[in-house]
Write a protein that holds these residues in place. Structure first.
Motif, PDB file in Angstrom:
ATOM      1  N   LEU A  20     -32.166  62.873  90.935  1.00  0.00           N
ATOM      2  CA  LEU A  20     -33.362  63.915  91.386  1.00  0.00           C
ATOM      3  C   LEU A  20     -33.218  64.065  92.712  1.00  0.00           C
ATOM      4  CD1 LEU A  20     -35.512  61.299  89.395  1.00  0.00           C
ATOM      5  CD2 LEU A  20     -34.868  63.867  88.828  1.00  0.00           C
ATOM      6  N   GLY A  21     -32.998  63.383  93.566  1.00  0.00           N
ATOM      7  CA  GLY A  21     -33.011  63.440  94.896  1.00  0.00           C
ATOM      8  C   GLY A  21     -32.000  62.483  95.736  1.00  0.00           C
ATOM      9  N   ARG A  22     -31.563  63.101  96.799  1.00  0.00           N
ATOM     10  CA  ARG A  22     -30.711  62.245  97.805  1.00  0.00           C
ATOM     11  C   ARG A  22     -30.965  62.440  99.162  1.00  0.00           C
ATOM     12  NH1 ARG A  22     -24.898  61.134  96.609  1.00  0.00           N
ATOM     13  NH2 ARG A  22     -25.283  61.833  94.547  1.00  0.00           N
ATOM     14  N   PRO A  23     -31.643  61.272  99.721  1.00  0.00           N
ATOM     15  CA  PRO A  23     -32.012  61.249 100.989  1.00  0.00           C
ATOM     16  C   PRO A  23     -30.696  61.395 101.748  1.00  0.00           C
ATOM     17  CG  PRO A  23     -33.022  59.289  99.841  1.00  0.00           C
ATOM     18  CD  PRO A  23     -32.096  60.041  98.882  1.00  0.00           C
ATOM     19  N   SER A  24     -30.697  62.069 102.994  1.00  0.00           N
ATOM     20  CA  SER A  24     -29.284  62.244 103.658  1.00  0.00           C
ATOM     21  C   SER A  24     -29.047  60.897 104.375  1.00  0.00           C
ATOM     22  CB  SER A  24     -29.504  63.472 104.710  1.00  0.00           C
ATOM     23  OG  SER A  24     -29.824  64.617 104.056  1.00  0.00           O
ATOM     24  N   ASN A  25     -30.197  60.204 104.772  1.00  0.00           N
ATOM     25  CA  ASN A  25     -29.922  58.989 105.491  1.00  0.00           C
ATOM     26  C   ASN A  25     -31.145  57.986 105.217  1.00  0.00           C
ATOM     27  OD1 ASN A  25     -27.285  58.790 106.838  1.00  0.00           O
ATOM     28  ND2 ASN A  25     -28.188  60.517 107.769  1.00  0.00           N
ATOM     29  N   ILE A  26     -31.007  56.690 105.419  1.00  0.00           N
ATOM     30  CA  ILE A  26     -32.229  56.126 105.105  1.00  0.00           C
ATOM     31  C   ILE A  26     -32.022  55.028 106.715  1.00  0.00           C
ATOM     32  CG2 ILE A  26     -33.422  53.982 104.080  1.00  0.00           C
ATOM     33  CD1 ILE A  26     -32.129  55.009 101.644  1.00  0.00           C
ATOM     34  N   ALA A  27     -33.089  54.911 107.390  1.00  0.00           N
ATOM     35  CA  ALA A  27     -33.003  53.979 108.508  1.00  0.00           C
ATOM     36  C   ALA A  27     -34.155  52.975 108.070  1.00  0.00           C
ATOM     37  CB  ALA A  27     -33.396  54.792 109.674  1.00  0.00           C
ATOM     38  N   TYR A  28     -33.776  51.826 108.562  1.00  0.00           N
ATOM     39  CA  TYR A  28     -34.700  50.817 108.309  1.00  0.00           C
ATOM     40  C   TYR A  28     -34.866  49.863 109.455  1.00  0.00           C
ATOM     41  CZ  TYR A  28     -36.675  46.292 106.121  1.00  0.00           C
ATOM     42  OH  TYR A  28     -37.231  45.278 105.903  1.00  0.00           O
ATOM     43  N   ASP A  29     -36.196  49.976 110.076  1.00  0.00           N
ATOM     44  CA  ASP A  29     -36.617  49.085 111.041  1.00  0.00           C
ATOM     45  C   ASP A  29     -37.290  47.637 110.759  1.00  0.00           C
ATOM     46  OD1 ASP A  29     -38.048  48.056 113.324  1.00  0.00           O
ATOM     47  OD2 ASP A  29     -38.941  49.718 113.660  1.00  0.00           O
TER      48      ASP A  29
ATOM     49  N   GLU B 142     -37.594  45.178 112.281  1.00  0.00           N
ATOM     50  CA  GLU B 142     -38.651  44.294 113.298  1.00  0.00           C
ATOM     51  C   GLU B 142     -40.121  44.698 112.438  1.00  0.00           C
ATOM     52  OE1 GLU B 142     -38.232  45.054 117.387  1.00  0.00           O
ATOM     53  OE2 GLU B 142     -36.207  44.094 117.240  1.00  0.00           O
ATOM     54  N   ARG B 143     -40.515  45.950 112.183  1.00  0.00           N
ATOM     55  CA  ARG B 143     -41.558  46.429 111.850  1.00  0.00           C
ATOM     56  C   ARG B 143     -41.603  46.707 110.274  1.00  0.00           C
ATOM     57  NH1 ARG B 143     -40.551  49.037 116.669  1.00  0.00           N
ATOM     58  NH2 ARG B 143     -41.984  48.780 118.368  1.00  0.00           N
ATOM     59  N   ASN B 144     -40.791  46.309 109.696  1.00  0.00           N
ATOM     60  CA  ASN B 144     -40.419  46.498 108.198  1.00  0.00           C
ATOM     61  C   ASN B 144     -40.944  47.959 107.633  1.00  0.00           C
ATOM     62  OD1 ASN B 144     -40.051  45.383 105.602  1.00  0.00           O
ATOM     63  ND2 ASN B 144     -42.031  45.040 105.034  1.00  0.00           N
ATOM     64  N   GLU B 145     -40.202  49.000 108.447  1.00  0.00           N
ATOM     65  CA  GLU B 145     -40.600  50.260 107.969  1.00  0.00           C
ATOM     66  C   GLU B 145     -39.250  51.045 108.022  1.00  0.00           C
ATOM     67  OE1 GLU B 145     -44.413  50.591 110.935  1.00  0.00           O
ATOM     68  OE2 GLU B 145     -42.977  52.351 111.303  1.00  0.00           O
ATOM     69  N   ALA B 146     -39.378  51.758 106.787  1.00  0.00           N
ATOM     70  CA  ALA B 146     -38.090  52.718 106.516  1.00  0.00           C
ATOM     71  C   ALA B 146     -38.526  54.118 106.504  1.00  0.00           C
ATOM     72  CB  ALA B 146     -37.831  52.366 104.801  1.00  0.00           C
ATOM     73  N   VAL B 147     -37.419  54.847 106.910  1.00  0.00           N
ATOM     74  CA  VAL B 147     -37.565  56.378 107.007  1.00  0.00           C
ATOM     75  C   VAL B 147     -36.251  56.898 106.038  1.00  0.00           C
ATOM     76  CG1 VAL B 147     -37.440  58.401 108.346  1.00  0.00           C
ATOM     77  CG2 VAL B 147     -38.367  56.230 109.522  1.00  0.00           C
ATOM     78  N   LEU B 148     -36.737  57.791 105.129  1.00  0.00           N
ATOM     79  CA  LEU B 148     -35.912  58.667 104.148  1.00  0.00           C
ATOM     80  C   LEU B 148     -35.957  59.985 104.958  1.00  0.00           C
ATOM     81  CD1 LEU B 148     -37.232  57.993 100.977  1.00  0.00           C
ATOM     82  CD2 LEU B 148     -35.641  56.774 102.122  1.00  0.00           C
ATOM     83  N   PHE B 149     -34.609  60.460 105.302  1.00  0.00           N
ATOM     84  CA  PHE B 149     -34.341  61.619 106.034  1.00  0.00           C
ATOM     85  C   PHE B 149     -33.603  62.699 104.959  1.00  0.00           C
ATOM     86  CE2 PHE B 149     -34.087  58.560 109.438  1.00  0.00           C
ATOM     87  CZ  PHE B 149     -34.840  59.139 110.530  1.00  0.00           C
ATOM     88  N   GLN B 150     -34.217  63.891 104.989  1.00  0.00           N
ATOM     89  CA  GLN B 150     -33.514  65.131 104.248  1.00  0.00           C
ATOM     90  C   GLN B 150     -33.063  65.939 105.416  1.00  0.00           C
ATOM     91  OE1 GLN B 150     -32.537  64.983 101.464  1.00  0.00           O
ATOM     92  NE2 GLN B 150     -31.829  67.082 101.227  1.00  0.00           N
ATOM     93  N   LEU B 151     -31.942  66.349 105.668  1.00  0.00           N
ATOM     94  CA  LEU B 151     -31.614  67.272 106.417  1.00  0.00           C
ATOM     95  C   LEU B 151     -31.237  68.622 105.685  1.00  0.00           C
ATOM     96  CD1 LEU B 151     -28.700  65.064 108.068  1.00  0.00           C
ATOM     97  CD2 LEU B 151     -31.187  65.353 108.786  1.00  0.00           C
ATOM     98  N   LYS B 152     -31.929  69.591 106.423  1.00  0.00           N
ATOM     99  CA  LYS B 152     -31.857  71.063 105.773  1.00  0.00           C
ATOM    100  C   LYS B 152     -31.189  71.713 107.193  1.00  0.00           C
ATOM    101  CE  LYS B 152     -33.634  70.497 101.855  1.00  0.00           C
ATOM    102  NZ  LYS B 152     -32.629  70.468 100.666  1.00  0.00           N
ATOM    103  N   TRP B 153     -29.999  72.289 106.996  1.00  0.00           N
ATOM    104  CA  TRP B 153     -29.256  72.817 108.101  1.00  0.00           C
ATOM    105  C   TRP B 153     -29.303  74.346 107.874  1.00  0.00           C
ATOM    106  CZ3 TRP B 153     -30.377  69.828 111.213  1.00  0.00           C
ATOM    107  CH2 TRP B 153     -29.683  68.881 111.721  1.00  0.00           C
ATOM    108  N   GLN B 154     -30.482  75.137 107.747  1.00  0.00           N
ATOM    109  CA  GLN B 154     -30.690  76.531 107.696  1.00  0.00           C
ATOM    110  C   GLN B 154     -29.858  77.309 108.634  1.00  0.00           C
ATOM    111  OE1 GLN B 154     -32.898  74.582 109.089  1.00  0.00           O
ATOM    112  NE2 GLN B 154     -34.457  76.121 109.712  1.00  0.00           N
ATOM    113  N   HIS B 155     -29.548  78.614 108.624  1.00  0.00           N
ATOM    114  CA  HIS B 155     -29.056  79.467 109.614  1.00  0.00           C
ATOM    115  C   HIS B 155     -30.269  79.746 110.477  1.00  0.00           C
ATOM    116  CE1 HIS B 155     -25.025  79.671 107.762  1.00  0.00           C
ATOM    117  NE2 HIS B 155     -25.519  79.932 106.580  1.00  0.00           N
TER     118      HIS B 155
END
Length: 181
Positions: free
Chosen positions: A18-27, A29-42
């Motif tokens: 269904l979806g694939r995050p390019s990366n996941i970062a997990y902080d 200390e603060r218990n926060e996560a970020v899901l990144f989707q990279l779109k490398w358009q021209h």
């Protein structure tokens, strides 16, 4: 801030990705996560038509990713995501989603962006990370959104008309003439 980054975690339901995050970062200390989707358009700065097409593609694909990942998280939960990524999320985790474009993520007047995610270009993200090094992912998202909002409101009235004999020329029209039909 301690970040642990995991690459490409597939989110599957009924054998379809269904979806694939390019990366996941997990902080941790603060218990926060970020899901990144990279779109490398021209880069399409010069050609207006190509620029609008790039904007539509970025926003449409980004919105599709946000919707599919959001639906997946609603079904399976954040802790299942952490488990698949090999991360031990603590209870009460806050999750942000970022759609990152290579060159530009701000296309006012083209399509409305899904505001469940933070939209930014790569250079803007890097500059913000440098400026607010000790900030949480949530604070970084707030800063990126505030910067984008300020930039958009400062450029809203750039469309104007100039008479040239019997002809009127539109500079930076909000929509292409054929899109009005």
């Amino acid at each position: 801030m301690t970040l642990r980054v995991e690459p490409r975690v597939p989110l599957q339901l009924s054998y379809a990705v269904l979806g694939r995050p390019s990366n996941i970062a997990y902080d941790t200390e603060r218990n926060e996560a970020v899901l990144f989707q990279l779109k490398w358009q021209h880069n399409a700065v010069v050609d207006t038509r190509a620029r609008r097409s790039a904007a539509r593609n970025l926003i449409t694909e980004g919105a599709r990713w946000i919707r599919s990942v959001g639906d997946w998280l609603d079904r399976h939960g954040v802790h299942e995501l952490g488990q698949r990524a090999g991360l031990a999320f603590r209870p009460g985790i806050h999750v942000e989603m970022f759609v990152l474009a290579r060159y530009e993520a701000g296309f006012p007047g083209v399509l409305e962006k899904d505001e469940r995610a933070t939209w930014a270009d790569w250079a803007h993200l890097l500059r913000t990370l440098w400026d607010v090094r000790r900030s949480s992912p949530k604070e970084i998202a707030q800063r990126l959104r505030a910067d984008a909002s300020r930039a958009q409101t400062s450029h809203e009235d750039e469309s104007f008309f100039m008479p040239l004999g019997d002809l009127t020329i539109a500079f930076n029209p909000p929509v292409e003439p054929w899109e009005r039909c």
